[in-house]
Write a protein that holds these residues in place. Sequence first.
Motif, PDB file in Angstrom:
ATOM      1  N   MET A  51       0.844  -1.195   0.000  1.00 24.29           N
ATOM      2  CA  MET A  51       0.000   0.000   0.000  1.00 24.29           C
ATOM      3  C   MET A  51       0.880   1.247   0.000  1.00 24.29           C
ATOM      4  N   PRO A  52       0.493   2.303  -0.763  1.00 15.47           N
ATOM      5  CA  PRO A  52       1.280   3.535  -0.760  1.00 15.47           C
ATOM      6  C   PRO A  52       1.208   4.221   0.594  1.00 15.47           C
ATOM      7  N   SER A  53       2.248   4.947   0.948  1.00 10.24           N
ATOM      8  CA  SER A  53       2.235   5.694   2.196  1.00 10.24           C
ATOM      9  C   SER A  53       1.282   6.872   2.072  1.00 10.24           C
ATOM     10  N   THR A  54       0.719   7.297   3.196  1.00 10.61           N
ATOM     11  CA  THR A  54      -0.201   8.428   3.203  1.00 10.61           C
ATOM     12  C   THR A  54       0.583   9.724   3.152  1.00 10.61           C
ATOM     13  N   PRO A  55       0.260  10.636   2.229  1.00 12.30           N
ATOM     14  CA  PRO A  55       1.021  11.891   2.148  1.00 12.30           C
ATOM     15  C   PRO A  55       0.646  12.838   3.275  1.00 12.30           C
ATOM     16  N   GLN A  80      -5.380  13.693   9.819  1.00 15.31           N
ATOM     17  CA  GLN A  80      -4.770  13.874   8.503  1.00 15.31           C
ATOM     18  C   GLN A  80      -4.485  15.338   8.217  1.00 15.31           C
TER      19      GLN A  80
END
Length: 271
Positions: free
Chosen positions: A1-5, A79
Amino acid sequence: MPSTPAFAMTIAGSEATGGAGAQADLKTFQQLGVFGSIALTCIVSFDPKNNWGHRFVPVDPQVISDQIEAITAAYGPDQLKTVKIGMLGTTPTIDRVAAALGERSYQNVVLDPVLICKGQEPGAALDTDTALTEKVLPFATFVTPNHFESEQLSGMARINDEHDLVEAAKRIHDKSGAAVLAKGGVRIPGPDAIDVFYDGTTLEVLRVPKVGEHVVAGAGCSLAAAVTAGLALGDSPLEAAHRAKDFVTAGIKGRVESNAPFDVLWQGAAR
């Protein structure tokens, strides 16, 4: 899974040519690796038939609220911790944005205190300046005034040199409690473009050799946006100031020419 920006929201006006305002903010965020969202407050379009003056159209305050509601519902407090405030332009807009800032706590609130739009009548501009200072400035954790705004916020009649800019930064911090990056740019005489950082403890003059002697459109917006991005990425306020200074210097060196009577900063030059 891509990291959260990292996330950041800008509450600002649209500038149609892409050199400043919300367009500059989003390009800066993207270039620095931050996911950006925007609540538009107004639409500014230069008038090439009238000496490139400003045509200013405010967004209805309820529409501004709707945009902020959508953004904050989509990205929760864990976030979206960082917000930049740019051009607001009217007292109803300022009231609505101040209410939104009071409804949700943000770790970082970067205020680029755009006090005057050239399309405003003098009386309306004064009302806007007063409302911004009284209602939005208290939420700010970082303030990025330009030369004129530093004079207004500090109460100084003139800022003529580096010593004056240092004094202005100190006064604005005392007034707001926020970290301050007072922008001198090309308006302070000398070979260097200087900005003064002050947070109540640390005082530092950021200086680089001037790239020409003319103001480049979008430099102020991009500097504040780069500060915002740095804070969203976890920089300290001073680290964010240095990141922003380097970013804007590169963008000024890579400036874009146009048929308007000004060049514009190119965020992509910082690659």
